[in-house]
Design a protein around this motif. Structure first.
Motif, PDB file in Angstrom:
ATOM      1  N   ILE A  96      49.148  36.638  45.036  1.00  0.00           N
ATOM      2  CA  ILE A  96      48.553  37.391  43.487  1.00  0.00           C
ATOM      3  C   ILE A  96      48.737  35.857  42.443  1.00  0.00           C
ATOM      4  CG2 ILE A  96      48.990  39.549  44.182  1.00  0.00           C
ATOM      5  CD1 ILE A  96      52.135  38.503  43.237  1.00  0.00           C
ATOM      6  N   GLN A 132      44.466  35.557  46.333  1.00  0.00           N
ATOM      7  CA  GLN A 132      43.847  36.258  47.504  1.00  0.00           C
ATOM      8  C   GLN A 132      41.986  36.691  47.148  1.00  0.00           C
ATOM      9  OE1 GLN A 132      45.446  40.325  45.744  1.00  0.00           O
ATOM     10  NE2 GLN A 132      45.566  39.919  44.146  1.00  0.00           N
ATOM     11  N   PRO A 187      43.322  34.318  41.802  1.00  0.00           N
ATOM     12  CA  PRO A 187      43.934  35.055  42.607  1.00  0.00           C
ATOM     13  C   PRO A 187      43.436  34.247  43.939  1.00  0.00           C
ATOM     14  CG  PRO A 187      43.878  36.571  41.070  1.00  0.00           C
ATOM     15  CD  PRO A 187      42.558  35.392  40.519  1.00  0.00           C
TER      16      PRO A 187
END
Length: 409
Positions: free
Chosen positions: A120, A163, A161
């Motif tokens: 994150i 991710q 981020p």
């Protein structure tokens, strides 16, 4: 002792592994029960001589080595050999059941894709996090930040981020952090295989730059990469060390022995032709592998049984140790002197002065009609080894002559 040996001895030992062993249990329920019993008895995993219990196995067994500054250790072995377990012990992710690991200095590791990244957080924030874990101050990371981002080629995405990063972006960021901060010990797993060729070449250039001041542990299934940068090698099999030394070519030969066999692998067969025999006449074999010296002639003797009277086209493809096609023996498209006798076609194929570099190779056979229709395809019909005193990772070692140039340049 010569001066080179003195220099080698004086180099600081950064990684020392003594009798390292780690066991696992194949069954989760049984593993939990063993854990409870060990806690109750106070044994835990501290005893070095405890025998394996039912369903337990050694993932790593009695591994020993020293790695000095300026050296690169290659860890090779097939899947399940224990390489990743050993790396996780070295990186402190899991504890061994026996033995001792001593590591001096800062350790940078690329063990699993994305490991150590907080998904994150942005790429920039993860750089600071990873740098802090390695023991660098914020000021030291500030000085390297621009170089890390530039090396990772993530200028446009560094505040996104992690991710949302692709696997290649994660590899670039991970290697950039681990290499640009120049740790004392750098551990690299197979994650580089995810990167594109351009980035991989850049990684190896960086390794060449930092290696004199770093100890590198490199795990790969790519033997040309291993032979390019490694000064020492450990071949692992079922958790144990089968080879430990500086003779890189011998270890790689042992690694490839598993793939060398004479078993036929029929990919396609329309039953119109049968391969009855293929040999290398007057050529010695060792462990089922024909032995050729570099610059020898490659001679094949072939016998097939045909259902049709038409002579087909034979294509012999040479594959290297990485199972990549490196050469094709010229097919018989323009040769009209072959003759079928009582449905049997016997013929010889020869290639003069073979200049493939040292290593083990295999032959695949494809037989087609003159119209191009497939009749028979067999993989790995034969293995042969080229022997030479020089070990190179390029597929060809071309014969060359050197002489004085009498013309002024």
């Amino acid at each position: 002792m010569n001066p080179e040996q003195n220099i080698q001895t004086d180099k600081e030992v950064l990684v020392k592994v003594e009798g390292l062993s780690k066991k696992f249990c194949k069954d989760l329920k049984t593993s939990l029960w063993y854990g409870v019993k060990d806690l109750m008895t106070g044994i835990g995993g501290s005893t070095n001589e405890r025998m394996l219990r039912p369903k337990e196995f050694w993932a790593v067994k009695d591994i020993n080595f020293e790695l000095r500054r300026g050296e690169c250790l290659g860890l090779i072995g097939h899947n399940g050999a224990g390489k990743s377990t050993l790396l996780k012990i070295l990186n402190g992710l899991i504890n061994p059941d026996a033995g001792k690991v001593t590591i001096k200095g800062r350790v940078g590791a690329l063990i699993e894709l994305g490991a150590g990244f907080n998904p994150i957080l942005s790429g920039r924030e993860n750089i600071y996090n990873n740098g802090a874990i390695l023991g660098f101050t914020r000021q030291e990371i500030d000085q390297k930040l621009d170089a890390i981002i530039a090396f990772a080629e993530l200028e446009e995405f560094i505040d996104m981020p992690v991710q949302h990063y692709s696997s290649g972006m994660k590899v670039r960021l991970g290697f950039a952090v681990a290499s640009q901060l120049e740790p004392d010990v750098l551990i690299i797993d197979e994650v580089l295989a995810v990167g594109d060729l351009g980035f991989v070449l850049k990684c190896f250039k960086t390794i060449d730059h930092i290696l004199p001041n770093t100890a590198v542990i490199f795990v790969s299934h790519n033997m040309p990469m291993v032979s390019r940068i490694c000064t020492h090698i450990i071949l692992m099999d079922k958790g144990m060390s089968k080879f430990n030394g500086s003779d890189i070519s011998s270890a790689i030969d042992l690694y490839y022995t598993r793939f060398a066999n004479n078993e036929s692998n029929i990919v396609y067969d329309d039953n119109s032709i049968a391969l009855e025999a293929i040999t290398m006449p007057n050529t010695k074999q060792f462990d089922g592998i024909y032995q050729l010296s570099w610059n020898n002639d490659l001679n094949l003797s072939v016998r097939v049984k045909l259902r049709e009277e038409e002579i087909p086209i034979f294509k012999f493809t040479v594959f290297d140790k990485e199972l990549r096609p490196v050469a094709l023996l010229e097919p018989n498209c323009k040769i009209n002197n072959l003759e079928i006798i009582d449905t049997i076609l016997s013929f010889n194929v020869s290639h003069k002065n073979i200049q493939l570099s040292k290593g083990v190779y295999s032959l695949n056979l494809s037989i087609e009609s003159k119209k191009g229709s497939p009749l028979l395809r067999i993989n790995n019909i034969m293995a042969f080894q080229i022997n030479h005193e020089m070990n190179v990772w390029q597929p060809f070692l071309l014969q060359s002559e050197y002489s004085n140039n009498k013309v002024k340049l």
